[in-house]
Scaffold this motif. Structure first.
Motif, PDB file in Angstrom:
ATOM      1  N   LEU A   1       1.325   4.271  -2.723  1.00  0.00           N
ATOM      2  CA  LEU A   1       1.263   5.693  -2.385  1.00  0.00           C
ATOM      3  C   LEU A   1       2.470   6.433  -2.964  1.00  0.00           C
TER       4      LEU A   1
ATOM      5  N   VAL B   1      -6.776   1.889   9.537  1.00  0.00           N
ATOM      6  CA  VAL B   1      -6.451   1.383   8.211  1.00  0.00           C
ATOM      7  C   VAL B   1      -5.609   2.367   7.410  1.00  0.00           C
ATOM      8  N   PHE B   2      -5.576   3.610   7.853  1.00  0.00           N
ATOM      9  CA  PHE B   2      -4.815   4.605   7.095  1.00  0.00           C
ATOM     10  C   PHE B   2      -3.386   4.747   7.623  1.00  0.00           C
ATOM     11  N   SER B   3      -2.963   3.788   8.459  1.00  0.00           N
ATOM     12  CA  SER B   3      -1.652   3.939   9.092  1.00  0.00           C
ATOM     13  C   SER B   3      -0.527   3.953   8.060  1.00  0.00           C
ATOM     14  N   ASP B   4      -0.797   3.440   6.848  1.00  0.00           N
ATOM     15  CA  ASP B   4       0.219   3.486   5.793  1.00  0.00           C
ATOM     16  C   ASP B   4       0.438   4.889   5.253  1.00  0.00           C
ATOM     17  N   LEU B   5      -0.454   5.785   5.617  1.00  0.00           N
ATOM     18  CA  LEU B   5      -0.393   7.123   5.030  1.00  0.00           C
ATOM     19  C   LEU B   5       0.493   8.070   5.846  1.00  0.00           C
ATOM     20  N   TYR B   6       1.278   7.513   6.786  1.00  0.00           N
ATOM     21  CA  TYR B   6       2.098   8.404   7.613  1.00  0.00           C
ATOM     22  C   TYR B   6       3.082   9.203   6.750  1.00  0.00           C
TER      23      TYR B   6
ATOM     24  N   ASN C   1       0.866  10.614  11.934  1.00  0.00           N
ATOM     25  CA  ASN C   1       0.550   9.190  11.898  1.00  0.00           C
ATOM     26  C   ASN C   1      -0.960   8.970  11.970  1.00  0.00           C
ATOM     27  N   PRO C   2      -1.612   8.787  10.837  1.00  0.00           N
ATOM     28  CA  PRO C   2      -3.050   8.533  10.873  1.00  0.00           C
ATOM     29  C   PRO C   2      -3.311   7.166  11.496  1.00  0.00           C
TER      30      PRO C   2
ATOM     31  N   GLY D   1       0.828  -1.206   0.000  1.00  0.00           N
ATOM     32  CA  GLY D   1       0.000   0.000   0.000  1.00  0.00           C
ATOM     33  C   GLY D   1       0.859   1.250   0.000  1.00  0.00           C
ATOM     34  N   ARG D   2       1.916   1.203   0.803  1.00  0.00           N
ATOM     35  CA  ARG D   2       2.841   2.332   0.865  1.00  0.00           C
ATOM     36  C   ARG D   2       3.534   2.523  -0.492  1.00  0.00           C
TER      37      ARG D   2
END
Lengths: 425, 339
Positions: free
Chosen positions: A89, A204-209, A200-201, A85-86
């Protein structure tokens, strides 16, 4: 004697569904709707059935798994331990980067050559024609590959910079290195920087850090504040002009308001430039602009710019000649006539087709795969799909991304179009 | 949005529908030719020669299979594939067998729904650098720019190798071997990494092969083998035992030169007789005729002959047998008994 008879009243008959124009349209719509639903459900069931036959299920779990591969151009932190996922992004940001850069440059090139094409100077207008016809009549992929090949083959490799009598040397007082791996330019650095803030969201959005540079935030805020003050100064000048007819000269005040606070801030932060230096195999330090980005950016801009040039030319020609004659009669010079009279009127013709060109550019950036630029098609739709075997999911996600990107661009451009279009009062 | 999703689904469904047919053998026979996915150009493994005829070590596996199934080693349609599309091509039914120096791994065998039918080359990942850089070990490559084919196991090994050794690198992703070669020779990358056999093959096609060295480190196990779709066990059996027949033929001394003679009448060696169909009914057990293996061997020779002809020490690629020698000679090449 008059005989009055009521018109025959008959109940609704089935044949009216076909022969009566009042009902026929409903019939057609209902049948069409049924066919569409049937078609869609056949597609869905066929997909599910064949996925089962292949022993695969539909799942987006792979986005949370470790990717295991590296990406060269990263706008956010990423390594091979990050998730797929990262990686997606990182690819999305790379796509956005080249799309934004490309749209800006294509617009500048397009307006420039579109105006030049109408020049009275024979050579200038012919040169502009050569540019337009040359770029829009050769497939974009060829331009991308050709420009990338020229950059790779015709520029020196980092080893050529080595030794007492190197075959290549850096440009602009040893600050910029042009190599076949990309161009290295000085990077802004801060001796007393404020550091970064990590965002750090949760869930499930933790990849969006991501991390935001506080230095950048402070500088941008200062600039915004400066411009707000400039606006106040200009407002005051306008009021004085309205009252007395004399406009006070605000140029130097405004310049000082913009430059001095930012300059002071940079001095406090200890601003300096980090220069690229040849260390080991490559140049280290500085900002590395890869050839894949440069080639893609340049070819997308030149190609789309050629189309925009034609749109701009058409827009300008749609403005009646009387407008420029009137402007000349008022004593305006040619360039002021163009910027104050012609272009504002041409805009309403130019902007709608311009939206399509921006959409084209954003989507054409997926040709990046030809030269190894790591956009979303190469990361999510390429390596991730290949390493995980999730073709359906991966390509669907890439498709949805491009769809959303296009919708956002066209919404933004339509909003802009509504703002600048002629207001008929 | 809905529309686009379903158009995507339509495409995938169309592909999947083609792949869902079970009996590959019947399809191949009905078509009269074998669709074989190969590398888009790797000297010695799969490359068209001057006449446009595909030649090479991987190509030979497909020719042998076509000879066994269809009786004609030339009845093969070769489909050149990049690393990124190879598995999709197999899953969708575009090809019947993938013979494209593909590494046999757990997740490919299970999750990607491939069935590897054996190993035709035991390999490992290596690094090639220009001699003038003076690099002697892969651990000296800190900060180097590395050309790497995307969607491969080598890409993952590379990331692991540099991370575990705590050194950095800059990957340059590329699609085909030809592209890698061009980038590497232009100096856009310092290092080219892929399977050691691929490096040898690439180096052999350079103008001055001696200007480039292959570093001693082999950083991974890369058992390369042909693969078929998961789920059609009959077809997998045919492909597996065709490869085994080539390997067994070398062990038993059956070559392209003597296969006709040995296959004409039963010999004193019962295993040769079973292999060549003069004794027993092995062919019938996999749905082929008795001399399927004889035809496969006659197509290009046994495993050893194919190796020497395409990539052996006397070719420009010059690979020694090493791990790929017969088990009787200390290698790993081993066919289960034909019985």
């Amino acid at each position: 004697m008059t005989i009055s008879t009521d018109p025959p009243t008959q109940g609704f008959r089935l044949s009216q569904l076909i022969y009566d124009t009042r009902y026929r349209s409903y019939t057609i719509q209902v049948i069409a709707a049924i066919l569409i639903v049937l078609g869609l459900s056949w597609l869905a069931s066929n997909t599910v059935e064949n996925l089962t036959a292949l022993g695969k299920s539909f799942s987006l779990d792979f986005l949370g798994k470790r990717s295991g591969y590296d990406i060269n151009q990263r706008l956010i932190e990423y390594d091979s331990n990050s998730t797929h996922g990262r990686a997606a992004l990182v690819g999305i940001l790379n796509t956005l980067l080249v799309a934004v850069l490309g749209c800006v440059t294509a617009l500048i090139l397009g307006v420039f050559f579109g105006v030049l094409r109408l020049s009275n100077n024979w050579i200038v207008s012919r040169l502009a024609s050569v540019y337009v016809e040359g770029f829009r009549n050769v497939p974009l992929l060829l331009w991308i590959i050709a420009i990338f090949a020229v950059m790779t083959e015709a520029t020196p490799s980092p080893r050529d910079f080595r030794g007492d009598d190197p075959a290549a040397s850096m440009l602009l007082g040893d600050t910029v290195a042009v190599t076949n791996r990309g161009t290295y330019v000085p990077e802004p650095l801060f001796a007393n920087g404020l550091g970064d803030v990590a965002v750090n969201p949760p869930g499930v959005f933790s990849d969006l850090y991501f991390e935001i540079s506080l230095d950048l935030v402070v500088i941008v805020l200062t600039l915004i504040a400066s411009f707000l003050v400039v606006k106040l100064v200009n407002g005051r000048a306008a009021r004085i002009q309205n009252a007395t007819g004399d406009r006070p000269n605000t140029f130097w005040t405004n310049l000082a308001i913009i430059v001095v606070p930012t300059g002071l801030l940079l001095w406090v932060l200890g601003f300096y430039l980090g220069y690229p230096e040849l260390k080991g195999f490559n140049f280290q330090g500085g900002t590395h602009i890869r050839n894949s980005l440069l080639a893609l950016w340049l070819s997308l801009s030149l190609y789309t710019g050629a189309f925009i040039a034609e749109i701009v030319r058409g827009g300008i020609q749609s403005v009646s000649k009387g407008q420029s004659e009137a402007a000349f009669a008022l004593g305006l010079r040619a360039n002021r006539t163009m910027s104050l009279i012609i272009l504002p009127q041409a805009m309403r013709v130019i902007i709608p087709p311009l939206i399509s060109q921006f959409l084209n550019l954003a989507k054409n950036s997926s040709l990046a795969i030809a030269i190894g630029y790591m956009d979303v098609r190469s990361t999510l739709g390429g390596i991730t799909v290949n390493q995980t075997g999730r073709e359906l999911e991966g390509i669907l996600l890439v498709g949805i991304f491009y769809l959303l990107l296009s919708l956002i661009i066209s919404t933004g451009m339509n909003w802009f179009n509504n703002r600048v279009k002629l207001k008929e009062r | 949005m809905k529309k686009s999703v379903f158009l995507g689904a339509l495409t995938v469904a169309g592909l999947a529908a083609a792949g869902a047919s079970a009996a590959t053998l019947d399809d191949v026979k009905a078509r009269g030719s074998l669709n074989c996915g190969v590398s888009s150009g790797l000297t010695g493994f799969s490359q068209p020669d001057a006449n446009g005829v595909w030649q090479g070590f991987d190509v030979a596996v497909c020719r042998a299979l076509a000879a066994a199934v269809l009786g004609d080693p030339t009845a093969v349609e070769f489909v050149p594939l990049t690393t990124q599309v190879r598995f999709t091509a197999l899953a969708s039914g575009e090809i019947d067998i993938l013979a494209r120096n593909t590494t046999w791994t757990f997740s490919r065998d299970t999750d990607l729904k491939l069935d590897f039918i054996g190993v035709n080359y035991y390999d490992g990942q290596g690094f090639m650098v220009p001699k003038e850089l003076g690099v002697t070990s892969a651990k000296d490559l800190d900060g180097a720019t590395v050309c790497i084919q995307t969607g491969t196991t080598t890409e993952l090994n590379l990331a692991d190798f540099f991370r575990t050794n705590n050194i950095s690198y800059e990957p340059i992703p590329i699609e085909t071997n030809a592209e890698a070669q061009q980038q590497y020779l232009a100096g856009a990358c310092d290092v080219f990494t892929t399977d050691a056999s691929g490096l040898a093959s690439t180096r052999a096609s350079f103008e001055n092969p001696s200007d480039h060295v292959i570093l001693p480190e082999i950083i991974s196990k890369e058992p390369l083998g042909p693969a078929v779709r998961h789920g059609d066990n009959d077809w997998a059996d045919i492909a597996r035992w065709t490869l085994n027949a080539l390997i067994a033929a070398e062990e038993l001394g059956v070559t392209s030169a003597n296969v006709a003679e040995l296959g004409a009448a039963p010999t004193s060696n019962p295993e040769v007789n079973r292999l060549l169909g003069t004794e027993g009914e092995l062919g019938a057990m996999i749905g082929l005729d008795a001399d399927w293996a004889a035809r496969a061997i006659a197509a290009g020779g046994n495993y050893g002959e194919l190796f020497e002809k395409n990539i052996g020490v006397n070719t420009p690629i010059g690979l020694a047998r090493g791990l790929n020698a017969q088990w009787t000679e200390g290698g790993l090449i081993y066919a289960p008994p034909f019985r």
